[in-house]
Design an enzyme around this catalytic site. Structure first.
Site, PDB file in Angstrom:
ATOM      1  N   ARG A   1       1.065  -1.287   0.084  1.00 34.54           N
ATOM      2  CA  ARG A   1      -0.112   0.060  -0.072  1.00 34.54           C
ATOM      3  C   ARG A   1       0.861   1.325  -0.101  1.00 34.54           C
ATOM      4  O   ARG A   1       1.531   1.588   0.969  1.00 34.54           O
ATOM      5  CB  ARG A   1      -0.772  -0.043   1.283  1.00 34.54           C
ATOM      6  CG  ARG A   1      -1.397   1.354   1.347  1.00 34.54           C
ATOM      7  CD  ARG A   1      -2.559   1.657   2.608  1.00 34.54           C
ATOM      8  NE  ARG A   1      -3.010   2.888   2.490  1.00 34.54           N
ATOM      9  CZ  ARG A   1      -2.930   3.755   3.582  1.00 34.54           C
ATOM     10  NH1 ARG A   1      -2.572   3.437   4.497  1.00 34.54           N
ATOM     11  NH2 ARG A   1      -3.374   4.948   3.431  1.00 34.54           N
ATOM     12  N   TYR A  53      -4.420   1.429  15.496  1.00 34.83           N
ATOM     13  CA  TYR A  53      -3.566   1.542  16.410  1.00 34.83           C
ATOM     14  C   TYR A  53      -3.760   1.456  17.735  1.00 34.83           C
ATOM     15  O   TYR A  53      -3.027   0.855  18.470  1.00 34.83           O
ATOM     16  CB  TYR A  53      -2.735   3.022  16.121  1.00 34.83           C
ATOM     17  CG  TYR A  53      -1.993   3.168  14.969  1.00 34.83           C
ATOM     18  CD1 TYR A  53      -0.689   2.318  14.513  1.00 34.83           C
ATOM     19  CD2 TYR A  53      -2.582   3.616  13.825  1.00 34.83           C
ATOM     20  CE1 TYR A  53      -0.078   2.692  13.496  1.00 34.83           C
ATOM     21  CE2 TYR A  53      -2.216   3.903  12.661  1.00 34.83           C
ATOM     22  CZ  TYR A  53      -0.718   3.219  12.477  1.00 34.83           C
ATOM     23  OH  TYR A  53      -0.325   3.404  10.969  1.00 34.83           O
ATOM     24  N   VAL A  73      -5.369  -1.702   6.626  1.00 34.05           N
ATOM     25  CA  VAL A  73      -4.323  -1.078   5.674  1.00 34.05           C
ATOM     26  C   VAL A  73      -3.332  -0.258   6.691  1.00 34.05           C
ATOM     27  O   VAL A  73      -2.199   0.272   5.964  1.00 34.05           O
ATOM     28  CB  VAL A  73      -4.750  -0.317   4.641  1.00 34.05           C
ATOM     29  CG1 VAL A  73      -5.615  -0.881   3.652  1.00 34.05           C
ATOM     30  CG2 VAL A  73      -5.709   1.056   4.932  1.00 34.05           C
ATOM     31  N   GLU A  74      -3.416  -0.121   7.837  1.00 33.09           N
ATOM     32  CA  GLU A  74      -2.249   0.159   8.605  1.00 33.09           C
ATOM     33  C   GLU A  74      -2.600  -0.392  10.245  1.00 33.09           C
ATOM     34  O   GLU A  74      -3.634  -0.256  10.682  1.00 33.09           O
ATOM     35  CB  GLU A  74      -2.503   1.632   8.784  1.00 33.09           C
ATOM     36  CG  GLU A  74      -1.972   2.541   7.822  1.00 33.09           C
ATOM     37  CD  GLU A  74      -1.940   4.116   7.983  1.00 33.09           C
ATOM     38  OE1 GLU A  74      -1.698   4.458   9.312  1.00 33.09           O
ATOM     39  OE2 GLU A  74      -2.291   4.853   7.244  1.00 33.09           O
ATOM     40  N   ASN A  75      -1.470  -0.913  10.663  1.00 32.12           N
ATOM     41  CA  ASN A  75      -1.363  -1.431  12.292  1.00 32.12           C
ATOM     42  C   ASN A  75      -0.125  -1.532  12.332  1.00 32.12           C
ATOM     43  O   ASN A  75       0.791  -2.014  11.539  1.00 32.12           O
ATOM     44  CB  ASN A  75      -2.103  -2.570  12.103  1.00 32.12           C
ATOM     45  CG  ASN A  75      -2.178  -3.335  13.422  1.00 32.12           C
ATOM     46  OD1 ASN A  75      -1.530  -4.238  13.870  1.00 32.12           O
ATOM     47  ND2 ASN A  75      -2.575  -2.512  14.458  1.00 32.12           N
TER      48      ASN A  75
END
Ligand code: BG6
Length: 479
Positions: free
Chosen positions: A85, A313, A376-378
């Protein structure tokens, strides 16, 4: 047997402005992030009028992916990534944002990057705008306060959709479109929308004007994209920090429910194609004029998204009668009554570590929207130390392991439709909120410090080898 579908997409996540560098090369214009100085721990980033010679702007060099992309993509391949990504810097394509014709050199750069990825078996997953709209649109037009900017965005989207229609299938319009609901930290409105507030502004009214123009921009982009290639999968991208009630006191429950609307407002419109009742009611009661035009119902209806990409997060907590005890210099929403969660620990940057909250989030989003989800984010921002030429980042492995397990549970036990998982900052990059380099998320280390010193050499961390095995076993081996 893996509990995840065989076509589950394992990858890594990055954003052009945080890793590319080359901020003024090959015709690129200045973006809103190019005038943000480098941060220090606990100190807010400064937004300067222009680039000032005596100040340090960490995003100008990033980690120099612009010149090293082949080397980096080779490392991503070695790690086994199936997708990457990333985002397109709007200012490489339209340096000022309002030109008639795009910058060919900018388009060519992404051709080269996407070709290199595909050649290495890595599918590009692309965010159209990740915190870097043209500075010119912010300064001269007022950013997304101005409806014209929605049209400039749609034109940018059209050009890149058309150019990369055979190379990219998964797209997202705006990164973390909903994090700007937090007006307590000015960087969110600035980086998402090119907007600064003046004394005369009612921040909430401006916020909803901006939001409306951006929702229109996103919907127009989706419609254009589907016309160019009906196989495109175009998603929303939101930040999800779930807000828990502090207790079973009904006032805490109600407080949390209302506060959670700050998270849901954008995806409610992007998924359903119309404004939710709570937003209509609030806008009418407050008498806000958000510039809603006659044809907007149809635009929103025709531009609904195919999936939700989201970042996760941390979680946060609200208590109805409390004064906030949480450091709001983090992305927890700037809620006036957020308090510490006594059951969980936090990172060095005060981000609450809550893997179970990811399973909860996946369920909440899937129950509410019933469309595929994509993490798509962590990831875990931490200080890494080199010992005998190695980085033993067990803390990061521990964080990722527990979050991946929570995602697997959501799929396996709860039936959530999850497309993939791309941990944030797969290689060390510039931190968004603080501009620091020492807040590292990467599974690959980059030799660079907060002041811009270092060789920029890359080095694999323990987590690199661990994640490689996770991918090879489709999440079966998390040890
Ligand atoms: C998200 C952003 O807010 O969180 C990223 O989409 C950002 O751009 C990431 O880097 C982590 O935040 P930070 O401030 O730790 O870099």
């Amino acid at each position: 047997m893996s509990k995840l579908p065989s076509n589950f997409m394992w990858g890594g996540a990055l954003a052009a402005n945080q890793f590319e560098g080359g901020y003024d090369e090959d015709g690129k214009g200045l973006s809103v992030i190019d005038v943000m100085t480098g941060g220090e721990h606990g100190k807010a980033r400064e937004i300067t009028r222009e680039v000032e010679a005596d100040k340090y702007y960490p995003n100008h060099v990033g980690i120099d992916f612009y010149h090293r992309y082949k080397e980096d993509i080779a490392l991503f391949k070695e790690m086994g990534l199936e997708c990457l990504r990333t985002s397109i810097a709007w200012t490489r394509i339209f340096p000022n944002g309002d030109e008639d014709e795009p910058n060919e050199e900018g388009l060519k750069f992404y051709d080269d990057v996407f070709d290199e990825l595909i050649k290495n078996g890595i599918e590009p997953v692309v965010t159209l705008s990740h915190f870097e709209m043209p500075l010119h649109l912010a300064r001269e037009y007022g950013g997304f306060r101005n409806r014209k900017v929605a049209d400039y965005f749609a034109r940018f989207a059209e050009v890149v959709f058309d150019r990369y229609k055979d190379k990219v299938t998964y797209w997202m319009t705006f990164n973390e479109i909903n994090n700007q609901m937090d007006t307590s930290n000015p960087i969110f409105l600035w980086t998402n929308s090119g907007v600064t507030l003046s004394e005369a502004d009612d921040p909430e009214e401006v916020l909803y004007q901006v939001a409306h123009n951006e929702l229109i921009a996103s919907a127009k982009a989706v419609k254009i994209g589907k016309e160019i290639n009906p196989n495109f999968q175009i998603g929303a991208m939101i930040s999800h920090v779930p807000i828990y009630p502090y207790s079973c006191n009904p006032q805490d429950i109600m407080e949390a429910q209302i506060a959670n609307r700050l998270r849901f407002f954008f995806p409610d419109v992007q998924v359903r194609g119309y404004y939710p009742g709570y937003a209509k009611k609030m806008l009418a009661q407050k008498g806000y004029d958000i510039g809603y035009l006659d044809g907007d119902d149809a635009i929103l209806r025709q531009g609904t998204v195919d999936y939700i990409g989201f970042s996760y997060y941390m979680s946060t907590v609200v208590k109805h009668d409390a004064q906030s005890t949480v450091d709001n210099n983090v992305v927890n929403g700037g809620l006036p009554n957020s308090v510490e969660n006594p059951y969980i620990e936090s990172s060095d940057w005060g981000w609450a570590i809550d893997p179970e909250g990811l399973r909860y989030t996946l369920n909440v989003l899937y129950d509410r929207y019933q469309i595929p989800l994509f993490i798509v984010e962590n990831g875990f921002g931490a200080i890494d130390r080199i010992e005998d030429g190695q980085i033993h980042d067990d803390y990061r492995i521990d964080y990722l392991r527990k979050h991946i397990q929570a995602a697997i549970d959501a799929v396996d036990l709860d039936g959530v439709d999850l497309i993939g998982y791309t941990p944030w900052g797969i290689i060390d990059i510039i931190s968004f909120t603080t501009g620091e380099m020492k807040k590292r998320y990467g599974l690959i280390y980059v030799d660079r410090d907060n002041e811009g010193h270092g060789t920029l050499d890359r080095m694999k961390k323990d987590s690199f080898y661990w994640f490689k095995k996770v991918i090879e076993t489709n999440g079966e081996s998390l040890d």
